[in-house]
Structure formats: C-alpha cells, structure tokens
Write an enzyme that holds these catalytic residues in place. Sequence first.
Site, PDB file in Angstrom:
ATOM      1  NE  ARG A  56      -2.188   1.164   3.525  1.00 30.69           N
ATOM      2  CZ  ARG A  56      -2.352   0.752   4.733  1.00 30.69           C
ATOM      3  NH1 ARG A  56      -2.979  -0.533   4.869  1.00 30.69           N
ATOM      4  NH2 ARG A  56      -1.424   1.138   5.676  1.00 30.69           N
ATOM      5  CE1 TYR A 109     -14.144  14.451 -15.348  1.00 33.98           C
ATOM      6  CE2 TYR A 109     -13.442  14.005 -13.283  1.00 33.98           C
ATOM      7  CZ  TYR A 109     -14.098  13.522 -14.400  1.00 33.98           C
ATOM      8  OH  TYR A 109     -14.264  12.132 -14.513  1.00 33.98           O
ATOM      9  CG  ASP A 187      -7.036  18.070 -14.100  1.00 35.13           C
ATOM     10  OD1 ASP A 187      -6.382  17.491 -15.058  1.00 35.13           O
ATOM     11  OD2 ASP A 187      -8.218  17.568 -13.632  1.00 35.13           O
ATOM     12  CE  LYS A 212     -10.768  10.597 -18.258  1.00 34.94           C
ATOM     13  NZ  LYS A 212     -10.741  11.942 -17.624  1.00 34.94           N
TER      14      LYS A 212
HETATM   15  C1  LIG Z   1     -11.327  12.234 -16.365  1.00 32.71           C
HETATM   16  C2  LIG Z   1     -10.867  13.485 -15.802  1.00 32.71           C
HETATM   17  C3  LIG Z   1     -10.551  13.384 -14.549  1.00 32.71           C
HETATM   18  C4  LIG Z   1     -10.772  12.216 -13.576  1.00 32.71           C
HETATM   19  O1  LIG Z   1     -10.147  10.839 -14.003  1.00 32.71           O
HETATM   20  P1  LIG Z   1     -10.662   9.678 -13.531  1.00 32.71           P
HETATM   21  O2  LIG Z   1      -9.596   8.744 -13.805  1.00 32.71           O
HETATM   22  O3  LIG Z   1     -11.968   9.417 -14.377  1.00 32.71           O
HETATM   23  O4  LIG Z   1     -10.946   9.660 -12.090  1.00 32.71           O
HETATM   24  C5  LIG Z   1     -10.008  14.383 -13.759  1.00 32.71           C
HETATM   25  N1  LIG Z   1      -9.664  15.662 -14.352  1.00 32.71           N
HETATM   26  C6  LIG Z   1     -10.077  15.580 -15.795  1.00 32.71           C
HETATM   27  C7  LIG Z   1      -9.727  16.943 -16.470  1.00 32.71           C
HETATM   28  C8  LIG Z   1     -10.664  14.511 -16.467  1.00 32.71           C
HETATM   29  O5  LIG Z   1     -10.743  14.481 -17.852  1.00 32.71           O
END
Ligand SMILES: *Cc1c(COP(=O)(O)O)cnc(C)c1O
Length: 395
Positions: A56, A109, A187, A212
């Site tokens: 962990r 987001y 982000d 992503k």
């Molecule tokens: C998809 C996304 C997230 C969250 O990611 P997950 O892996 O789906 O939890 C955070 N910020 C942005 C800009 C995103 O597009």
Amino acid sequence: MSTRRTDTTLAHAGRDRQLSAGTVNIPPFRCSTVLFDNLAAFEDHSQGAAGFRYARDGTPTARALESLYAELEGAAGSVATCSGLSAVTVALSTFLRPGDHLVLSEGAYEPTVDYVHGVLGAFGVDVTLVPPDIGARVGEVMRANTRVVYLESPSSGTFELQDIPAIAAAVRAGAQDTGRAPLILVDNTWSGGLFHHPLALGADVVIQAATKYISGHSDAMLGLVACNEATLSAVRRNAKLQGVYASPDDCWLGLRGLRTLAVRLRQHMHTGLALARWLAEQPAVSEVLHPGLSQHPQHDLWRRDFSGASGLFAFRLQPQHDHEALRRMLDGMRLFGMGYSFGAYESLLIPVRLPPHRSNIPEDRGPLLRLHAGLEALEDLQADLSAGLARLESS
Ligand SMILES: *Cc1c(COP(=O)(O)O)cnc(C)c1O
C-alpha cells in the site's frame, strides 16, 4: 528540469534493471507483504528489501511510473493514485483545513467541483468559484486565508485556457502581506503531461488523470500527482494516510502507455486539428472550441504555453437543431462512440451538459458536443461526421 528531449525521456526514464531483473519492462508486482531480511531491517521500519515495506505504501511498478511522470513534468516527484479523481482529492485534501479558503476555476472537471462542495465544503473549507479565463484578476478574490488556487487548463467542456504565469504573479503579489503564499494546483489532463508543463510556469502541483492519454487504451483507471520540492512529501504522506494506492496492473498499463505517449498524441493532435478546422466550415456548426484554432480567444496563450494539442475539443451546433435532430445525428454514428472518458485509440462524441455553476455560458446557443479524435483514419472520421451532420437536417 531535465534537458533530455521528451521522446527520449519517455523511452528511458523509470527503468531500473535491478528492479526489473534485467528485462526491459518492470512487471506488475502483485503483492501485499514484503519480507525483511532480519530483525534490524524490520525494526528500521523505513526499508524492506529494495526499499519497499508494504504494497500500500508503494510497489516497484508504481515507483517506476512515478519517476517517469515526474521527469516528464519536471517535478521533484510524483504520487500514483487509483484514479484521476483520487489524484484531485489527494492533492486538494493535502493542503486545505477547516477555515481555509479555496479559489476554484468554474471550468474544473465537474466531479472535482462536486468533491469540493460535497466533502471540503462540509469540512469547513470556504470556496470561491471564478471564471475559467480569470487570469491576473484572480488577485481580486484572494483573501488572507486563501490556501489553494485550483485550475484546469483548458477547461472541461469549454476549453478556456489559464494564464498560469499571470495567475501565479497575482497570487504571490497578494500573499506578500500575509507571508503564506497560496499554492497553485493545475489539472493537466488535456495535454497528457506532454504538451504543457504547469510547474515550469509557476504551479506547485500538477494533477493528471492518467486514465486518459497516458493509459491511452480505455483499459485502466489511474491518477498521478506531480509535485515541486516544497509540496512532495506532504502529498505523499496524505496519500498514505488516506490509504490511496494505485494497482500494480494499472501502473504497468500506465507505464506502457507512457512509452508511446508522444507518437500517439501527435496523431491525436493532427486528426483533432484537421477535424476541428473542417467542422468550423460546416454550416450546421456555429462554433468550434479548440485552443489550437486561430479563432480561439486564447490562441496566443496556447501558442505561448503549449507545445501541442491533444485530440479533445468541442463544437456547437446552430441553435435551430433541437434534441430530436441531435438524437438522429448521434444515434447513427458508426465510428464515434458515445461514452465518458477520452484519450484512448477510439474516437468519441458526446453531448456536453454544462453544470449549473457554469455561469459564463448562455444556455440558448445550441447543442454543445465534445469530440475525442482517436487513431482511426482522418477521412473515415470526417465521413462519419459528415453523414451525422446531414442527419441533423433529415426528418
Ligand atoms: C477524467 C478526468 C478526471 C478524472 O479522472 P478519472 O480517472 O476518471 O477519475 C480528472 N480531471 C480531468 C480533467 C478529467 O478529464
């Protein structure tokens, strides 16, 4: 920051022949227990074999991913988490305490905004939402107790860019009186960590939904938090305190994705820009929201602070196209899938429903669609879109 060119970093960073037993790739270390050599090593408590103590708290696979992503972002280090959203929540909850003030871009987001209101708000953090293109005017909302300024660039759904150097200057100028400079969190998911490096522009912490572009194949959930020297140990400690852990299989997929990130993203960029330019000329389309197009209001900022674009952008249909026309268009798409997320090899097209806190976007401007350009042939994607736009008119 590393002077090695990014493509070379992606091929060579995060590789340790000792840990991988000589193989090119480190395997997914599926584990919980780590055995210690003797009582002294056990009691030392910091070190198991090869510096690992309990899964962990980190595995060799996670460590390889973290060191590669840190090098890519020019960070002191990074922390892998179990999803992009957990990267957001770990980063925010590291720095905010009851009574603190958070300045949050409206363009973040939506689940990030939901977390802020649903969890941080309930724990006594005060929140001010600001327009996504606020720039230096952020100075006007800063307070003595402002601890974090949270940005996303470009914004989810509407693709405004953040002028990070201007924001950093305004935030730090205001903080001289209080002596406690707020931290800037960004982000950076849209650029995949490849085309934009917020730490070099004045941010303290970068968040990446590695689900992503970094994973890139719609088969993993993964997040990364990249930190400057001053913030790294606090973020790592908070992730540990909260039991946030990234699975070795997903870390392995993230590492595998990073090795080819540059070639994939260049293709996503090329196809995305070509589709955006083509859509901008279609009579059914009223506007295209892509920072790489010269008509984007912050195109100059994009040219200054980004070295490329991913394949994600939005476009708006003319307002006369109602929901039934939209249904005809979307239900007949052959190549574009309808689903959340983006960044993988397959193209996606979904309607965007902006949340109520997006005060800057008028409702009546026509349906907004978000497009992710995958790795299919441009001509095939364009033909699919062309047929879709034609269906708008046919009743
Ligand atoms: C998809 C996304 C997230 C969250 O990611 P997950 O892996 O789906 O939890 C955070 N910020 C942005 C800009 C995103 O597009």
